[in-house]
Design an enzyme around this catalytic site. Structure first.
Site, short mmCIF file in Angstrom:
data_model
loop_
_atom_site.label_atom_id
_atom_site.label_comp_id
_atom_site.label_asym_id
_atom_site.label_seq_id
_atom_site.Cartn_x
_atom_site.Cartn_y
_atom_site.Cartn_z
NE ARG A 275 -3.24 2.54 2.67
CZ ARG A 275 -4.01 2.89 3.69
NH1 ARG A 275 -4.00 2.17 4.78
NH2 ARG A 275 -4.78 3.94 3.60
CG ASP B 166 -4.22 4.86 0.05
OD1 ASP B 166 -4.78 3.86 -0.42
OD2 ASP B 166 -4.13 5.09 1.27
N GLY C 97 -12.70 8.18 9.61
CA GLY C 97 -11.89 7.52 10.64
C GLY C 97 -11.10 8.59 11.35
CG ASN C 98 -7.19 9.47 14.00
OD1 ASN C 98 -7.85 10.31 14.62
ND2 ASN C 98 -5.90 9.37 14.11
NE ARG D 222 -13.24 3.66 20.18
CZ ARG D 222 -12.43 2.74 19.67
NH1 ARG D 222 -12.71 1.47 19.76
NH2 ARG D 222 -11.32 3.09 19.07
CG LEU E 130 -16.30 8.56 13.01
CD1 LEU E 130 -16.41 8.34 14.49
CD2 LEU E 130 -15.41 9.81 12.76
N GLY E 131 -17.23 5.70 10.40
CA GLY E 131 -18.36 5.48 9.50
C GLY E 131 -19.03 4.14 9.77
CD GLU F 278 -7.86 1.17 3.64
OE1 GLU F 278 -7.92 0.83 4.85
OE2 GLU F 278 -7.53 2.30 3.28
#
Ligand code: AMP
Length: 323
Positions: A16, A73, A136-137, A211, A258-259, A310
């Site tokens: 990646r 990416d 996400g982060n 969280r 998060l999603g 991924e």
């Protein structure tokens, strides 16, 4: 764990790669020429590219005859994004001479979840309009029309776009100069603040992890609540703009930490789209980490949670290139 007994069992390696610059708009088989071009991407992602090259060289040393594939990416974005979406409104010289343009990020994830969503929509990419939200982060959103990216929220680097865990995302660029003067800090020091101490961490003063923010909000922490609201509001604004970019939308996909897991954010974001006939099935929205349609059957737009994968996407790209 004994799953690999000998390096000979490994038939190929898929790497990646975070930034392929303007050099790579698709996955490639590693050659000396490819490695030389990857070196030229160092400036665009110095920390990541250096680590990627170390990884590639390590694999070459351990498995000199094994094919290696680089999966970028940025490639899903740079392969199809139109120039009016990637050119910045600065002197055109900066694009031509210094490659200053939008490249995007998280492309492997956007490709994977939009592909899975196309399956949900009937299997044909042609004619589909999908907004993919990788939250996400680090967070990014893409507009995917006919299976191809037409716009994406991360820019030349992963600083642009949505509010993130610790990164500011979109912001008036003059703030950088203003903060350097006000705090008596160098440009580099201000960039560290904007990269590492901003985003929802900066607003809340609590955490970059949603969280912790949800817990603090439930306990009455107003700044934690505000951080989540800013995040959701800006995410909704991006979705709205990408619906305009595609002149419509068939599906909205939520993915990444998060999603896939944050019920509150999904609900807050979707509350902005009632006027379009998008209706959330609140019961279906209670899920975490599994593929599910979370809009009601009569919703004008399908909304789905699709866990990203991924690693699988990189494995598929690698196998496809070897064939
Ligand atoms: P990522 O960068 O994709 O790993 O996402 C990190 C974000 O996802 C953090 O803000 C976490 O709060 C959130 N997240 C990850 N896993 C969960 C979970 N099981 N429940 C709720 N939030 C989660």
């Amino acid at each position: 764990y004994g799953s690999v007994k000998s390096m000979d069992e490994i038939e190929a390696v898929g790497h990646r790669i975070v930034h392929g610059g303007a050099y790579f708009s698709e996955s490639v088989l590693l050659t000396d020429e490819v490695l030389a071009k990857l070196e030229l991407c160092r400036d665009l992602a110095p920390l990541h590219t250096g680590a990627h090259i170390m990884g590639i060289q390590g694999c070459l040393a351990a498995m000199p005859k094994t094919p290696q594939v680089l999966v970028f990416d940025t490639a899903f974005h740079t392969a199809s994004m139109p120039d009016y979406a990637y050119v910045y409104p600065v002197s055109y010289d900066m694009y031509e001479k210094y490659a200053v343009r939008r490249y995007g990020a998280h492309g492997t994830s956007h490709r994977y979840v939009s592909g899975e969503c196309i399956k949900l929509l009937g299997g044909k990419a042609e004619g589909t309009k999908i907004v993919t939200c990788h939250l996400g982060n680090g967070s990014s959103i893409s507009a995917v029309k006919n299976g191809k990216v037409v716009d994406t929220s991360m820019g030349m680097t992963p600083m642009e776009g949505l509010v993130m865990g610790t990164r500011c995302g979109d912001m008036d660029p003059t703030i950088v100069e203003y903060l350097a003067h006000s705090l008596n800090k160098s440009l580099e020091e201000v960039m560290v603040i904007l990269n590492k101490k901003s985003g929802v961490l900066g607003i809340s003063g609590v955490s970059s992890d949603f969280r912790d923010l949800d817990k603090a909000s439930n306990e009455g922490n107003e700044r934690a609540k505000l951080a989540v609201e800013v995040f959701s509001y800006r995410t909704a604004k991006y979705i709205g703009s990408y619906i305009a970019a595609m002149n419509g939308v068939d599906a909205i996909v939520f993915t990444a930490g998060l999603g896939e897991n944050n019920i509150v954010v999904r609900e807050q974001v979707l509350n902005h789209f009632g006027y379009m006939g998008i209706t959330l099935d609140k019961e279906a929205n209670q899920i975490r980490g599994e593929e599910k349609i979370i809009s009601t059957p009569d919703s004008k737009v399908t909304v789905a949670v699709i866990p990203t994968n991924e690693e699988l996407a990189i494995a598929h790209e690698t196998v496809a290139l070897l064939k």
